[in-house]
Design a protein around this motif. Structure first.
Motif, short mmCIF file in Angstrom:
data_model
loop_
_atom_site.label_atom_id
_atom_site.label_comp_id
_atom_site.label_asym_id
_atom_site.label_seq_id
_atom_site.Cartn_x
_atom_site.Cartn_y
_atom_site.Cartn_z
N GLY A 84 -33.47 -24.92 26.33
CA GLY A 84 -34.86 -24.95 25.86
C GLY A 84 -35.79 -24.12 26.74
N LEU A 85 -35.55 -24.13 28.05
CA LEU A 85 -36.36 -23.33 28.97
C LEU A 85 -36.13 -21.85 28.69
CD1 LEU A 85 -38.16 -23.06 31.56
CD2 LEU A 85 -35.99 -22.81 32.77
N VAL A 86 -34.88 -21.45 28.52
CA VAL A 86 -34.58 -20.05 28.23
C VAL A 86 -35.24 -19.65 26.91
CG1 VAL A 86 -32.73 -18.36 27.81
CG2 VAL A 86 -32.40 -20.16 29.52
N GLN A 87 -35.16 -20.53 25.95
CA GLN A 87 -35.78 -20.26 24.64
C GLN A 87 -37.29 -20.04 24.79
OE1 GLN A 87 -35.26 -23.43 21.80
NE2 GLN A 87 -36.58 -22.45 20.29
N ARG A 88 -37.95 -20.89 25.55
CA ARG A 88 -39.39 -20.75 25.74
C ARG A 88 -39.72 -19.47 26.52
NH1 ARG A 88 -38.54 -26.12 26.41
NH2 ARG A 88 -38.62 -26.06 28.68
N GLN A 89 -38.96 -19.17 27.53
CA GLN A 89 -39.20 -17.97 28.33
C GLN A 89 -39.06 -16.70 27.50
OE1 GLN A 89 -40.16 -17.49 31.64
NE2 GLN A 89 -40.62 -19.66 31.54
N LEU A 90 -38.08 -16.66 26.59
CA LEU A 90 -37.86 -15.49 25.76
C LEU A 90 -38.77 -15.48 24.54
CD1 LEU A 90 -35.35 -15.23 27.60
CD2 LEU A 90 -34.11 -14.47 25.59
N GLY A 91 -39.28 -16.63 24.15
CA GLY A 91 -40.14 -16.72 22.98
C GLY A 91 -39.39 -16.45 21.69
N VAL A 92 -38.16 -16.97 21.60
CA VAL A 92 -37.34 -16.78 20.41
C VAL A 92 -36.96 -18.14 19.84
CG1 VAL A 92 -36.41 -14.57 21.19
CG2 VAL A 92 -35.16 -16.68 21.72
N SER A 93 -36.49 -18.14 18.60
CA SER A 93 -36.04 -19.39 17.99
C SER A 93 -34.71 -19.83 18.62
CB SER A 93 -35.85 -19.19 16.48
OG SER A 93 -34.75 -18.32 16.24
N ALA B 81 -31.06 -11.71 33.19
CA ALA B 81 -32.03 -11.63 34.28
C ALA B 81 -32.52 -13.01 34.67
CB ALA B 81 -33.21 -10.73 33.88
N LEU B 82 -32.84 -13.82 33.68
CA LEU B 82 -33.32 -15.17 33.95
C LEU B 82 -32.25 -16.01 34.66
CD1 LEU B 82 -35.46 -17.30 31.60
CD2 LEU B 82 -33.59 -18.34 32.84
N LEU B 83 -31.02 -15.95 34.15
CA LEU B 83 -29.95 -16.74 34.74
C LEU B 83 -29.54 -16.23 36.11
CD1 LEU B 83 -27.73 -17.44 31.59
CD2 LEU B 83 -29.45 -18.93 32.65
N ASP B 84 -29.64 -14.92 36.32
CA ASP B 84 -29.33 -14.37 37.63
C ASP B 84 -30.32 -14.88 38.67
OD1 ASP B 84 -27.79 -12.51 39.33
OD2 ASP B 84 -29.69 -11.40 39.43
N THR B 85 -31.58 -14.98 38.28
CA THR B 85 -32.62 -15.46 39.18
C THR B 85 -32.55 -16.98 39.37
OG1 THR B 85 -34.07 -13.65 38.54
CG2 THR B 85 -35.12 -15.56 39.55
N ALA B 86 -32.41 -17.69 38.26
CA ALA B 86 -32.47 -19.16 38.30
C ALA B 86 -31.16 -19.81 38.73
CB ALA B 86 -32.87 -19.69 36.92
N GLY B 87 -30.06 -19.14 38.49
CA GLY B 87 -28.76 -19.74 38.77
C GLY B 87 -28.26 -20.51 37.56
N GLU B 88 -29.08 -21.41 37.07
CA GLU B 88 -28.75 -22.20 35.89
C GLU B 88 -30.07 -22.58 35.22
OE1 GLU B 88 -25.48 -25.50 35.18
OE2 GLU B 88 -27.16 -26.36 36.29
N ALA B 89 -30.07 -22.62 33.89
CA ALA B 89 -31.30 -22.98 33.18
C ALA B 89 -30.96 -23.72 31.91
CB ALA B 89 -32.13 -21.73 32.87
N GLU B 90 -31.81 -24.64 31.54
CA GLU B 90 -31.63 -25.42 30.33
C GLU B 90 -31.96 -24.53 29.13
OE1 GLU B 90 -32.39 -28.05 27.08
OE2 GLU B 90 -34.09 -27.17 28.14
N VAL C 34 -28.33 -28.58 26.84
CA VAL C 34 -27.30 -27.62 27.24
C VAL C 34 -27.86 -26.76 28.37
CG1 VAL C 34 -25.92 -25.65 26.47
CG2 VAL C 34 -26.31 -27.57 24.92
N TRP C 35 -27.05 -26.60 29.40
CA TRP C 35 -27.42 -25.78 30.55
C TRP C 35 -26.58 -24.51 30.53
CZ3 TRP C 35 -31.28 -27.20 33.92
CH2 TRP C 35 -31.81 -28.48 33.71
N LEU C 36 -27.20 -23.39 30.86
CA LEU C 36 -26.53 -22.09 30.85
C LEU C 36 -26.50 -21.51 32.25
CD1 LEU C 36 -28.49 -20.62 27.80
CD2 LEU C 36 -26.22 -21.68 27.75
N ARG C 37 -25.42 -20.78 32.54
CA ARG C 37 -25.36 -20.05 33.81
C ARG C 37 -24.45 -18.85 33.65
NH1 ARG C 37 -21.42 -20.39 37.65
NH2 ARG C 37 -19.64 -21.67 37.16
N LEU C 38 -24.71 -17.83 34.46
CA LEU C 38 -23.84 -16.66 34.47
C LEU C 38 -22.53 -17.00 35.16
CD1 LEU C 38 -26.22 -13.72 35.55
CD2 LEU C 38 -25.20 -14.09 33.30
#
Length: 105
Positions: A37-46, A26-35, A75-79
């Motif tokens: 660390g940002l994904v980690q903070r948004q999900l609140g996981v290790s 959901a995050l990557l679909d909305t953002a297109g691409e995300a770092e 590292v950047w992630l994208r769908l």
């Protein structure tokens, strides 16, 4: 009884369905691409939990990653196209499962 209508549940995807993987998609679909660390903070996981979920998505061909040119720790992630299609198909299947909202009284 046979019907020519496509099965609305055909898009249900167990790989995407896990709550953290669904949130990643959901995050990557909305953002297109995300770092990462940002994904980690948004999900609140290790980082290790996120890494395990991202690995499952990468192995399925749903997510790809790239490392920053000057700082390979970033590292950047994208769908992928396949990942976006799987995510959208899964959402459609979930909507079919829960049905249309009840009309307001």
């Amino acid at each position: 009884m046979s019907t020519d209508a496509p099965d609305p549940l055909a898009g249900f995807d167990a790989t995407v369905h896990a709550p953290n993987r669904l949130r990643i998609c959901a995050l990557l679909d909305t953002a297109g691409e995300a770092e990462f660390g940002l994904v980690q903070r948004q999900l609140g996981v290790s980082a290790s939990v996120l890494s395990k979920h991202v690995t499952v998505l990468i192995d399925a061909g749903y997510v790809e990653q790239r490392k920053a040119a000057h700082d390979t720790r970033r590292v950047w992630l994208r769908l992928t196209r396949q990942g976006r299609d799987a995510y959208q198909g899964h959402l459609a299947a979930l909507r079919a499962i829960v049905g249309p909202p009840d009309p307001a009284p």
